[in-house]
Each structure stands twice: as structure tokens, then as C-alpha cells.
Motif scaffolding. Structure first.
Motif, PDB file in Angstrom:
ATOM      1  N   UNK A  68       0.833  -1.211   0.000  1.00 36.37           N
ATOM      2  CA  UNK A  68       0.000   0.000   0.000  1.00 36.37           C
ATOM      3  C   UNK A  68       0.863   1.255   0.000  1.00 36.37           C
ATOM      4  N   UNK A  69       1.939   1.251   0.792  1.00 36.00           N
ATOM      5  CA  UNK A  69       2.816   2.425   0.835  1.00 36.00           C
ATOM      6  C   UNK A  69       3.508   2.652  -0.505  1.00 36.00           C
ATOM      7  N   UNK A  70       4.069   1.591  -1.083  1.00 34.48           N
ATOM      8  CA  UNK A  70       4.792   1.733  -2.346  1.00 34.48           C
ATOM      9  C   UNK A  70       3.862   2.243  -3.438  1.00 34.48           C
ATOM     10  N   UNK A  71       2.681   1.639  -3.523  1.00 35.90           N
ATOM     11  CA  UNK A  71       1.747   2.074  -4.564  1.00 35.90           C
ATOM     12  C   UNK A  71       1.293   3.509  -4.324  1.00 35.90           C
ATOM     13  N   UNK A  72       1.024   3.872  -3.067  1.00 33.17           N
ATOM     14  CA  UNK A  72       0.599   5.241  -2.769  1.00 33.17           C
ATOM     15  C   UNK A  72       1.703   6.239  -3.105  1.00 33.17           C
ATOM     16  N   UNK A  73       2.934   5.902  -2.761  1.00 27.41           N
ATOM     17  CA  UNK A  73       4.063   6.810  -3.012  1.00 27.41           C
ATOM     18  C   UNK A  73       4.259   7.035  -4.510  1.00 27.41           C
ATOM     19  N   UNK A  74       4.266   5.937  -5.272  1.00 30.27           N
ATOM     20  CA  UNK A  74       4.503   6.048  -6.713  1.00 30.27           C
ATOM     21  C   UNK A  74       3.310   6.698  -7.414  1.00 30.27           C
ATOM     22  N   UNK A  75       2.099   6.289  -7.034  1.00 32.15           N
ATOM     23  CA  UNK A  75       0.906   6.834  -7.689  1.00 32.15           C
ATOM     24  C   UNK A  75       0.754   8.321  -7.384  1.00 32.15           C
ATOM     25  N   UNK A  76       0.990   8.721  -6.136  1.00 35.72           N
ATOM     26  CA  UNK A  76       0.887  10.139  -5.789  1.00 35.72           C
ATOM     27  C   UNK A  76       1.890  10.957  -6.592  1.00 35.72           C
ATOM     28  N   UNK A  77       3.118  10.442  -6.727  1.00 36.62           N
ATOM     29  CA  UNK A  77       4.125  11.144  -7.519  1.00 36.62           C
ATOM     30  C   UNK A  77       3.708  11.232  -8.982  1.00 36.62           C
ATOM     31  N   UNK A  78       3.160  10.135  -9.517  1.00 39.40           N
ATOM     32  CA  UNK A  78       2.756  10.117 -10.926  1.00 39.40           C
ATOM     33  C   UNK A  78       1.593  11.066 -11.185  1.00 39.40           C
ATOM     34  N   UNK A  79       0.581  11.050 -10.311  1.00 42.53           N
ATOM     35  CA  UNK A  79      -0.570  11.932 -10.492  1.00 42.53           C
ATOM     36  C   UNK A  79      -0.156  13.398 -10.348  1.00 42.53           C
ATOM     37  N   UNK A  80       0.713  13.676  -9.394  1.00 40.09           N
ATOM     38  CA  UNK A  80       1.163  15.061  -9.224  1.00 40.09           C
ATOM     39  C   UNK A  80       1.885  15.548 -10.476  1.00 40.09           C
ATOM     40  N   UNK A  81       2.710  14.688 -11.055  1.00 36.61           N
ATOM     41  CA  UNK A  81       3.407  15.074 -12.287  1.00 36.61           C
ATOM     42  C   UNK A  81       2.424  15.221 -13.451  1.00 36.61           C
ATOM     43  N   UNK A  82       1.418  14.339 -13.482  1.00 38.98           N
ATOM     44  CA  UNK A  82       0.427  14.417 -14.554  1.00 38.98           C
ATOM     45  C   UNK A  82      -0.309  15.747 -14.533  1.00 38.98           C
TER      46      UNK A  82
END
Length: 642
Positions: A68-82
Motif C-alpha cells: 500500500x505504501x509503495x503504490x501510494x508513493x509512486x501513484x501520488x508522484x505520478x498523479x502530481x506530475x500528470x
């Protein structure tokens, strides 16, 4: 409703640009769903499954948290960049008359739709992939035969809701930042990464860094053993990873300057250009470095922690085992006179050997009664005090091993009884209650230094280990021959000290490593896919920039090499930040071991860290090159116009 319609139309037009965020979220939800389905199956397993199932539940719970942490960290970074890459589009909305609140609602509505669809797809993937994960658990012996996926729906619902929360959380800050800009400001700064380190980002980043330092310092001062627990060395690196992610724009620039010196010296212009590009586009750099940072940090922290604890236990056992030989009685061998035969038992036969100092011990269970009346069960060992004092090297901080009597107990500091003579109410293995007096207090450690009582307080205990030391001046060779002959008569096994120490370590190491594979396996696979995904997204956004390079005279090969080299440089920076997180974690563990008096071994998990780093580099090189080639397919003049 108007902004929802705008959001839906925007999704229909630019759905290709959201594939990266969609993929990252769907795979993250799938990974979380697999772990939660396995956990639900283990928790509801008929009969409980004993200690093995308890261990599996703990491992799956840890794996679920890490996933959950890894997915949240990567997804949050990806969405913020998007969202950040759409600042020009959002600026046009503001210029057309949309209010700041409307822009925020439009972005959040898009995130909600993408998050719902991606989470649903992730739940389907997780449900399809869970049986394969369960089969692997059974194959390696972590799960019992017949272990199958439970049909409960709550794990899928939890994974779905987690995906939605991650999508909305990842886009919320970026949406607020975009909404705060005026129309002209948004258009003017659309191609520049300015104002990345906002006040809120500084507060959260430094706050998490201070929290990590405070947690480590507090544990070292009050309870060093806590730093050696699995939950602690799994969770605390996440705080540091989050802090590094928030402070990435500040941390990456000096590292890029440092690592970029060599490429800059080896080339006329491309090395300097890739370094400056990466340093200027900090949002893109942070998004690419995020999967590498979390992969290397968690791998180094968890693998290093397991190796550190294992090596420390081995060193501790070696330091506290004073025996020259260790005997293991057979299943039908008693430590006392064999009933009904009248012949001497194994222990008595060993004590009859010239020059043998014999110390038999056996397991028993005790429950210490706390002041509130709760009985806390613990493993204990029964021992002959005089023999134990002559063979073992226990870390005594108060009292004496030889002072242990039938109304006494030896126990570590962690139980809170620090003074010799303190009364300790206990419940014995047969249910009887007694009050024993502290005969000796032992320093806390990692291995076999728990509770010790005499045979009078260990009903039903049978000897399972006999330590033998050769007395000063005795013939060790003759003693070993006598030990082996005696052991053969009683069906016991004789090991030298070194052989016994090495034989008792591998089983724990294998179990711990399987847990690491379970915890990190899916997470590392996910971050590898996420890395390739973000590379494709980031390179596609540079179409105009790369076209301008082509128009200035750069060849296609040079441009592809530039993009690939820049991506490799960013991955190296992410790996360095991950190594720094792992170094802090392992340094704290070594400090805790030193405070506990256990030999802190120098353990560097360079193999798993190197494997993860090299894997990221191997994924990055072709991923960035292929993405650049795809971006360069249109004619430079046409791309530059767009």
C-alpha cells in the motif's frame, strides 16, 4: 456538474496522456488486493494453523502495508506530475473564465473517474493474480497444503477504496497549486519548474525528517530493542522515504551536479545538457526518481535489517556459548535416570567422563503476572545453576547465575525487575502459581537469554540441549571420544561448538528471507513497471524540446543518447537517496545493538541493493531510448510547431 462534463470531455480527448497514471494506479491496487486476499484467507483459516499461520498472517500484513505504501508513493508522484504537466491547459481554462474552485473541481473530477476505473481494473487483476501468489506460498512452505484464496469481498473493497483515496490525495495538492495561479502566471510558467518547494512542502518534508530523527532518538534512549523489531524496521524507512520524496527538489540538484561531472567532462555538450536538463526539470526528475528511491530504500533497509539481526544473533550466540561440545538427546532419551532400568541416564553418564563440565537445559513455559493481574506467557529454560555458571557466558548485570535456587528466577531487564531479590509472581507450566525471587538480571539481547528457573519450577520439562566444556588441563581429544561413545549408547548427537552454531542459524535465515521475498517481491515488480511507465510519460512531454534539438543540428542518435543518459543519471540519483535512507536505518540498528551490548556486525546489503539498482538501470536504458524514438517519429518542424 458543468466541471464534471468538462472533465469527462477532457478524458475522452486526452485519455492517452492519462494512461501512465491509470497503469500505475491499477497495478498498485492489484498488488494491494493480492496481499489483502492472502491475509483474509490466512486469518479465516480453519483451526488457526498454529504458529506457522500466525507467522504467515504477520508476513502478509507487513507485505500488505508495504504494498500500500509503495503504490501510494509512486501513484501520488505520478498523479502530481500528470497535473503539473497540464499547467498550460489549466491556465487556458482560467483565461476562459473558470474560477480557481472550478479548476480544482475539474481536476479532482478527472482523478475520481480515472481512480474509480483504475481501481476496478486493479481489483480484477488482483483477484486473478491472488491464486498464483497463494500457490507460491504453499510451494515454499509458508502456507499449509490446501491453502486457497478466500472468497470474501472486503479485501477487494478495501483495495478499491485505497485506490480512490490515493488518486485523490495524489492530485489534491497539485490541483490546489494550479488553482492558485492566475491565468497569465500559469501560461508564463507552464514550461518552467518554478515554485516547486512551497511552504507546505517544506513544512511536511522537514516535519517528517524531524519525526524520523525523533523516533530513532527516542527509541535509542528508552527502548533500543524496539529498533530491532520487524514492524519497526519495516515502517520507519517509509517515513524517511516520504521525507526524501517531498524534499527531492532540494536533494536532487546537488547530487545531479556531483554525478553529472563525469559525463560533462567526457563530452563536449551532451553531458552538460543532460545534467542541466535534469536539474531544471525537478518535477520530471522527482517523478522518475520516486520508484527507484522507494525500491532501493526498502530493499536496503529490509534486507540489511534481516542480515544485521541474523548476524548479531549468531555473534551473540557465539559469545555466550562457552561449551566445547553440544549434545542433543534423542527422542527417547531422558536427562535423568531412565525409568525402570536402573542404569545411569545420559547426563549422569556424561558427568562421569574425566574432565567434562556438563550443563543440561530444557524448555518450559512460564507466565509472569503483571501488576494489573495479566499473565504474560514466555518461553523459559530449566537449568542446573552451578553447571550453567561454569559453561555459559550469560550477560549478567546484577546478581549471580550460581545464586539461582528453587525459589529463584533469572530474567532480562525488559521484564522490569532490576533489583536482585525482587518478588516475581509467576504461573508455572502445570498451572500452579508461585512467587519467585530475582537471583540474577540479564542484559537484553536477541538470542537465548530469556527466563531461567530450576527443575523444581519446570514440571514436565525434558532436556533438549547439553553443553559440555572440557575442564582446564583435561585432554580434549579423549573427552570428545568419550562423548561420542556415550552419545551413541543413548541415541544422542554430538556437535562441536562451531558446527552447532552454524547448524542452528540457516533455518531462521531461510524463513526471514522468504518473508523478505513476500514483502518486497510484488512491490519491486510494481516499481519496475512504474519506472518504465513514467519514463514513457516524461519523454512524450518533451516532444517540442527534442524537436528543437533536432532543428539545431543534433542527430536522432544524439537526441536518443541524451534522453537515455539523462534518465540514467536521474535513476542513479534516486538510488543514492535510497541508499542514504537504508544507511540511516541500518546505522540506527547498529547503535541499538551497541547499546544492548550485542556485537554490532558490519552488514552491508550490497548484493540486493546492487541487484535492484542494476535492474532499474537496465529497465531505464531501453525504456528511455524507445520512448525517445517514439517521440522523434514526427518531423521536427511539425513537432516544434505543436
Amino acid at each position: 456538474m458543468r466541471m464534471m462534463r468538462i472533465a469527462l470531455r477532457s478524458l475522452r480527448v486526452r485519455w492517452v496522456s492519462l494512461l501512465g497514471a491509470f497503469t500505475a494506479l491499477a497495478l498498485g491496487v492489484a498488488m494491494t488486493a493480492v496481499m489483502l486476499l492472502g491475509l483474509a484467507t490466512a486469518v479465516s483459516w480453519p483451526g488457526g494453523g498454529g504458529e506457522a499461520m500466525v507467522s504467515l498472517v504477520a508476513a502478509l500484513g507487513t507485505a500488505g502495508g508495504v504494498s500500500a505504501f509503495v503504490s501510494a508513493f509512486v501513484v501520488a508522484s505520478t498523479f502530481a506530475y500528470t497535473v503539473a504537466r497540464r499547467r498550460r491547459e489549466l491556465g487556458l481554462l482560467r483565461l476562459a473564465g473558470a474560477t480557481r474552485a472550478q479548476v480544482r473541481r475539474a481536476v479532482l473530477a478527472e482523478a475520481l473517474v480515472v481512480g474509480a476505473v483504475a481501481s476496478a481494473a486493479g481489483c480484477v487483476l488482483g483477484r486473478l493474480g491472488a491464486p498464483a501468489a497463494v500457490r507460491w506460498l504453499t510451494k515454499v512452505g509458508m502456507a499449509p497444503p490446501g491453502f486457497t484464496v478466500d472468497q470474501r469481498t472486503w479485501p477487494l473493497a478495501a483495495a478499491f477504496l485505497t485506490g480512490l483515496l490515493v488518486a485523490l490525495g495524489g492530485v489534491l495538492v497539485a490541483a490546489r497549486r494550479a488553482g492558485r495561479l492566475g491565468p497569465l502566471d500559469a501560461l508564463r510558467s507552464a514550461d518552467l519548474d518554478t515554485g516547486v518547494m512551497t511552504t507546505g512542502r517544506w513544512i511536511w518534508g522537514l516535519g517528517l525528517l524531524a519525526a524520523a530523527a525523533g523516533l530513532i532518538g527516542s527509541a535509542l534512549l528508552t527502548d533500543p530493542v524496539d529498533l530491532l523489531h520487524r514492524k519497526t524496521y519495516t515502517v520507519r524507512p517509509m517515513v524517511l522515504v516520504s521525507a526524501c520524496g517531498l524534499l527531492a527538489p532540494v536533494l536532487t540538484r546537488p547530487l545531479l551536479r556531483l554525478l553529472g561531472r563525469l559525463p560533462a567532462r567526457l563530452s563536449r555538450w551532451s553531458g552538460r545538457l543532460m545534467r542541466e536538463n535534469a536539474a531544471a526539470a525537478v518535477r520530471r526528475t522527482g517523478a522518475i526518481a520516486a520508484p527507484v528511491l522507494v525500491s532501493v530504500a526498502l530493499t536496503g533497509s529490509l534486507a540489511g535489517a534481516v542480515d544485521t539481526v541474523s548476524a548479531s544473533r549468531t555473534a551473540e550466540a557465539r559469545a555466550r556459548t562457552g561449551a566445547d561440545f553440544v549434545l542433543t538427546p534423542g527422542a527417547d532419551t531422558s536427562g535423568t535416570d531412565t525409568p525402570g532400568t536402573g542404569r545411569p541416564g545420559l547426563v549422569e553418564a556424561l558427568r562421569a567422563l574425566p574432565g567434562a563440565v556438563v550443563s543440561p537445559t530444557g524448555p518450559t513455559r512460564l507466565a509472569l503476572v503483571e501488576p494489573d493481574g495479566n499473565a504474560v506467557r514466555s518461553e523459559a529454560r530449566t537449568a542446573d545453576p552451578a553447571a550453567l555458571a561454569g559453561v555459559a557466558r550469560l550477560p549478567v548485570v546484577a546478581g549471580s547465575v550460581a545464586a539461582l535456587t528453587d525459589d529463584g528466577i533469572m530474567l532480562p531487564l525488559e521484564w522490569g525487575h532490576r533489583a536482585v531479590g525482587d518478588p516475581v509472581p509467576v504461573v508455572l507450566a502445570d498451572g500452579r502459581r508461585a512467587t519467585l525471587r530475582v537471583a540474577a538480571v540479564l542484559r537484553d539481547g536477541l538470542g537465548d537469554n530469556g527466563l531461567y528457573v530450576t527443575a523444581a519450577n519446570a514440571p514436565g520439562s525434558r532436556t533438549d540441549r547439553i553443553d559440555v566444556r572440557s575442564a582446564p588441563g583435561s585432554d580434549r581429544v579423549s573427552l570428545e571420544a568419550g562423548l561420542r561413545a556415550t552419545a551413541a549408547r543413548f541415541g544422542a548427537w554430538v556437535d562441536t561448538r562451531e558446527r552447532w552454531l552454524s547448524a542452528t542459524a540457516p533455518a531462521n535465515g531461510r524463513t526471514a528471507r522468504l518473508r523478505i521475498v513476500l514483502v518486497l517481491g510484488l512491490a519491486l515488480t510494481y516499481t519496475g513497471i512504474a519506472l518504465v511507465n513514467i519514463l514513457a510519460m516524461a519523454t512524450a512531454d518533451r516532444r517540442r524540446e527534442l524537436a528543437l534539438l533536432r532543428l539545431t543540428g543534433a542527430t536522432r542518435t544524439q537526441v536518443v543518447g541524451l534522453v537515455t543518459g539523462e534518465s540514467l543519471l536521474v535513476v542513479a540519483v534516486g538510488a543514492l537517496l535510497g541508499c542514504a535512507v537504508a544507511a540511516v536505518q541500518l546505522g540506527a540498528m547498529n547503535a541499538a545493538l551497541a547499546l544492548l551490548g550485542s556485537p554490532p556486525p558490519l552488514v552491508l546489503p550490497w548484493r540486493p541493493v546492487a541487484a535492484v539498482t542494476v535492474s532499474c538501470l537496465l529497465l531505464t536504458a531501453p525504456g528511455a531510448a524507445l520512448a525517445a524514438l517514439r517521440t522523434l517519429r514526427p518531423r521536427p518542424v511539425d513537432a516544434a510547431r505543436g
